[in-house]
Design a protein around this motif. Sequence first.
Motif, mmCIF file in Angstrom:
data_model
loop_
_atom_site.group_PDB
_atom_site.id
_atom_site.type_symbol
_atom_site.label_atom_id
_atom_site.label_comp_id
_atom_site.label_asym_id
_atom_site.label_seq_id
_atom_site.Cartn_x
_atom_site.Cartn_y
_atom_site.Cartn_z
ATOM 1 N N GLY A 65 -58.968 -10.973 -2.250
ATOM 2 C CA GLY A 65 -59.246 -10.459 -0.908
ATOM 3 C C GLY A 65 -58.829 -9.017 -0.729
ATOM 4 O O GLY A 65 -58.636 -8.256 -1.687
ATOM 5 N N GLU A 66 -58.665 -8.630 0.550
ATOM 6 C CA GLU A 66 -58.366 -7.239 0.901
ATOM 7 C C GLU A 66 -57.031 -6.757 0.348
ATOM 8 O O GLU A 66 -56.937 -5.653 -0.167
ATOM 9 N N ASP A 67 -55.985 -7.523 0.526
ATOM 10 C CA ASP A 67 -54.659 -7.158 -0.003
ATOM 11 C C ASP A 67 -54.431 -7.795 -1.366
ATOM 12 O O ASP A 67 -53.336 -8.251 -1.679
ATOM 13 N N GLY A 68 -55.457 -7.821 -2.183
ATOM 14 C CA GLY A 68 -55.402 -8.508 -3.469
ATOM 15 C C GLY A 68 -54.374 -7.946 -4.429
ATOM 16 O O GLY A 68 -53.767 -8.686 -5.201
ATOM 17 N N ALA A 69 -54.152 -6.642 -4.383
ATOM 18 C CA ALA A 69 -53.214 -6.021 -5.323
ATOM 19 C C ALA A 69 -51.801 -6.562 -5.115
ATOM 20 O O ALA A 69 -51.106 -6.893 -6.081
ATOM 21 N N ILE A 70 -51.388 -6.671 -3.864
ATOM 22 C CA ILE A 70 -50.039 -7.176 -3.574
ATOM 23 C C ILE A 70 -49.936 -8.645 -3.958
ATOM 24 O O ILE A 70 -48.981 -9.064 -4.612
ATOM 25 N N HIS A 71 -50.935 -9.416 -3.568
ATOM 26 C CA HIS A 71 -50.891 -10.846 -3.862
ATOM 27 C C HIS A 71 -50.998 -11.115 -5.365
ATOM 28 O O HIS A 71 -50.372 -12.030 -5.883
ATOM 29 N N PHE A 72 -51.778 -10.300 -6.066
ATOM 30 C CA PHE A 72 -51.866 -10.448 -7.520
ATOM 31 C C PHE A 72 -50.510 -10.191 -8.171
ATOM 32 O O PHE A 72 -50.070 -10.951 -9.012
ATOM 33 N N ALA A 73 -49.853 -9.120 -7.747
ATOM 34 C CA ALA A 73 -48.567 -8.758 -8.357
ATOM 35 C C ALA A 73 -47.469 -9.763 -8.034
ATOM 36 O O ALA A 73 -46.638 -10.082 -8.888
ATOM 37 N N VAL A 74 -47.466 -10.287 -6.820
ATOM 38 C CA VAL A 74 -46.366 -11.143 -6.364
ATOM 39 C C VAL A 74 -46.590 -12.611 -6.703
ATOM 40 O O VAL A 74 -45.652 -13.316 -7.066
ATOM 41 N N THR A 75 -47.839 -13.084 -6.596
ATOM 42 C CA THR A 75 -48.079 -14.523 -6.726
ATOM 43 C C THR A 75 -48.948 -14.896 -7.924
ATOM 44 O O THR A 75 -48.536 -15.704 -8.757
ATOM 45 N N LEU A 76 -50.137 -14.337 -7.992
ATOM 46 C CA LEU A 76 -51.101 -14.787 -9.000
ATOM 47 C C LEU A 76 -50.670 -14.457 -10.418
ATOM 48 O O LEU A 76 -50.727 -15.310 -11.307
ATOM 49 N N ARG A 77 -50.244 -13.245 -10.662
ATOM 50 C CA ARG A 77 -49.851 -12.852 -12.020
ATOM 51 C C ARG A 77 -48.681 -13.684 -12.544
ATOM 52 O O ARG A 77 -48.743 -14.184 -13.673
ATOM 53 N N PRO A 78 -47.602 -13.890 -11.753
ATOM 54 C CA PRO A 78 -46.533 -14.762 -12.250
ATOM 55 C C PRO A 78 -47.002 -16.200 -12.516
ATOM 56 O O PRO A 78 -46.568 -16.826 -13.482
ATOM 57 N N GLN A 79 -47.910 -16.708 -11.664
ATOM 58 C CA GLN A 79 -48.421 -18.058 -11.914
ATOM 59 C C GLN A 79 -49.267 -18.109 -13.180
ATOM 60 O O GLN A 79 -49.170 -19.057 -13.956
ATOM 61 N N LEU A 80 -50.077 -17.095 -13.388
ATOM 62 C CA LEU A 80 -50.853 -17.045 -14.625
ATOM 63 C C LEU A 80 -49.934 -16.955 -15.843
ATOM 64 O O LEU A 80 -50.181 -17.601 -16.866
ATOM 65 N N GLN A 81 -48.885 -16.150 -15.738
ATOM 66 C CA GLN A 81 -47.929 -16.047 -16.841
ATOM 67 C C GLN A 81 -47.280 -17.396 -17.127
ATOM 68 O O GLN A 81 -47.116 -17.778 -18.284
ATOM 69 N N ARG A 82 -46.914 -18.134 -16.078
ATOM 70 C CA ARG A 82 -46.305 -19.454 -16.272
ATOM 71 C C ARG A 82 -47.283 -20.432 -16.901
ATOM 72 O O ARG A 82 -46.926 -21.220 -17.783
ATOM 73 N N LEU A 83 -48.535 -20.404 -16.448
ATOM 74 C CA LEU A 83 -49.539 -21.300 -17.021
ATOM 75 C C LEU A 83 -49.793 -20.975 -18.497
ATOM 76 O O LEU A 83 -49.872 -21.873 -19.334
ATOM 77 N N PHE A 84 -49.915 -19.682 -18.799
ATOM 78 C CA PHE A 84 -50.107 -19.298 -20.194
ATOM 79 C C PHE A 84 -48.864 -19.626 -21.017
ATOM 80 O O PHE A 84 -48.975 -20.049 -22.171
#
Length: 172
Positions: A96-115
């Motif tokens: 979404g609009e604030d995707g950069a913040i949400h990617f850095a704070v939530t999505l990227r760490p979750q992807l790292q944990r899944l990987f």
Amino acid sequence: MKDRLRGAMGTPHTVRHSLTILGLLVVAAELLLVLTDGPVAAATGLALITVAALFIGRYLGGAGAHDSGHRGSVRLLGSRAPALGDWPRVVRKALGEDGAIHFAVTLRPQLQRLFAARLAERHGVLLHHRPDRAGAIVGPELWPWIDPRGTPPQSAIPEPVLRALLDRLETL
């Protein structure tokens, strides 16, 4: 005679030997309870021994291994296994609009944990301890997006890259 007894009990410093000695001690303790305090004390002692044996068996069987802290197990993840319960919301916000913040704070760490979970489970590679090996398995085009040592190529994740990461996660 001594060799025959040693063969029945197992070699010293083995599990069989230790269990044989422990079993003999339990039988001796039960006999002492019967002789000194009677059958009620022996039944109570047998109940306590049974409960202790069940707890020890459960512990050795690994029932408390999942993040309990009671065993000296190798920690592959910092917390419980990652789940995808709120995944649609996470993806929607990251794209979404604030995707950069949400990617850095939530999505990227979750992807790292899944990987990290998938690499540890299927390949025996710890993402944070052997990032070079993990990067070779994930692939050079996708690794910068989840590399724990560096920053991602862009502040927000493009949808095609997210799709490629999820596809790669499934094929690992």
